[in-house]
Design a protein around this motif. Structure first.
Motif, short mmCIF file in Angstrom:
data_model
loop_
_atom_site.label_atom_id
_atom_site.label_comp_id
_atom_site.label_asym_id
_atom_site.label_seq_id
_atom_site.Cartn_x
_atom_site.Cartn_y
_atom_site.Cartn_z
N ARG A 50 -8.04 9.51 -9.37
CA ARG A 50 -7.75 10.36 -8.90
C ARG A 50 -7.28 11.91 -10.37
N LEU A 74 1.11 6.70 -6.71
CA LEU A 74 -0.44 8.10 -6.79
C LEU A 74 0.44 8.99 -6.73
N GLU A 75 1.15 9.68 -5.34
CA GLU A 75 1.62 11.03 -5.43
C GLU A 75 2.89 11.34 -6.07
N GLU A 103 0.35 -1.42 -0.35
CA GLU A 103 -0.02 -0.69 0.21
C GLU A 103 1.01 1.11 -0.04
N GLU A 104 2.19 1.14 0.77
CA GLU A 104 3.15 2.56 0.73
C GLU A 104 3.31 2.01 -0.72
N LYS A 115 -7.25 3.58 -9.03
CA LYS A 115 -7.30 4.97 -8.38
C LYS A 115 -6.50 5.86 -8.83
N GLU A 142 2.01 1.98 -3.75
CA GLU A 142 0.78 2.56 -4.18
C GLU A 142 0.82 3.82 -3.87
N GLU A 143 1.07 4.20 -2.63
CA GLU A 143 0.59 5.80 -2.58
C GLU A 143 1.89 6.05 -3.02
N GLU A 144 3.24 5.59 -3.24
CA GLU A 144 3.55 6.55 -3.24
C GLU A 144 3.33 6.37 -4.76
#
Length: 156
Positions: free
Chosen positions: A73, A36-37, A29-30, A69, A32-34
């Motif tokens: 976004r 997306l950011e 998940e980290e 996602k 993935e978030e990286e």
């Protein structure tokens, strides 16, 4: 995003270490978030999926969740995918339950295995002459392969 796992094993592959499904770092998940950011800035045009092989069935479920996602976004961002599988042959035979959805979220697909005897470093966005740049949305709409052509931006 470079994914791990590829059954093509193309001679002359630039990224053969990713043939192994266990190569690299675990996708979390980290992670993935990286990603997306990293897509957040307006100067970032989109996301490219490479490999390994993004369309290996083992990779599709995780990639579809990520692509959902990204589209949610950043609907304006484009998504490219490089695959050794042919769009109008292997990928249209629905390799797994996620293939159609994954295809529907792509803008451009560079398809076809890398062929060392057809290597051409002057090609735009691909490595060998057999590979195609496919406009996925138009191809799905028209039911046939539609080549992607880059927009020509003119200066002042």
């Amino acid at each position: 995003l470079f994914v791990s796992g590829c059954r093509h094993h193309c001679k002359g592959c630039f990224n053969s270490m990713t043939w192994d499904f266990n190569y690299g770092k675990k996708f979390t998940e980290e992670t993935e978030e990286e990603i997306l950011e990293a897509l957040k800035p307006s100067y970032i045009d989109g996301l490219s999926l490479l490999g390994g092989e993004p369309f290996e069935p083992e990779n599709q479920e995780v990639l579809v969740k990520l692509l959902r996602k990204v589209k949610e976004r950043y609907p304006e961002k484009n998504i490219w995918c490089y695959s050794g599988y042919l769009f109008d042959e292997e990928l249209k035979k629905e390799r797994c339950e996620y293939t159609d959805e994954m295809l529907s979220m792509l803008d451009v697909l560079v398809d076809g295995r890398f062929e060392e005897d057809k290597k051409n470093i002057t090609l735009l966005f691909r490595g060998s002459e057999n590979q195609r740049l496919i406009d996925v949305k138009k191809s799905l709409e028209q039911g046939q392969v539609v080549e992607w052509k880059p927009a020509i931006k003119r200066g002042l």
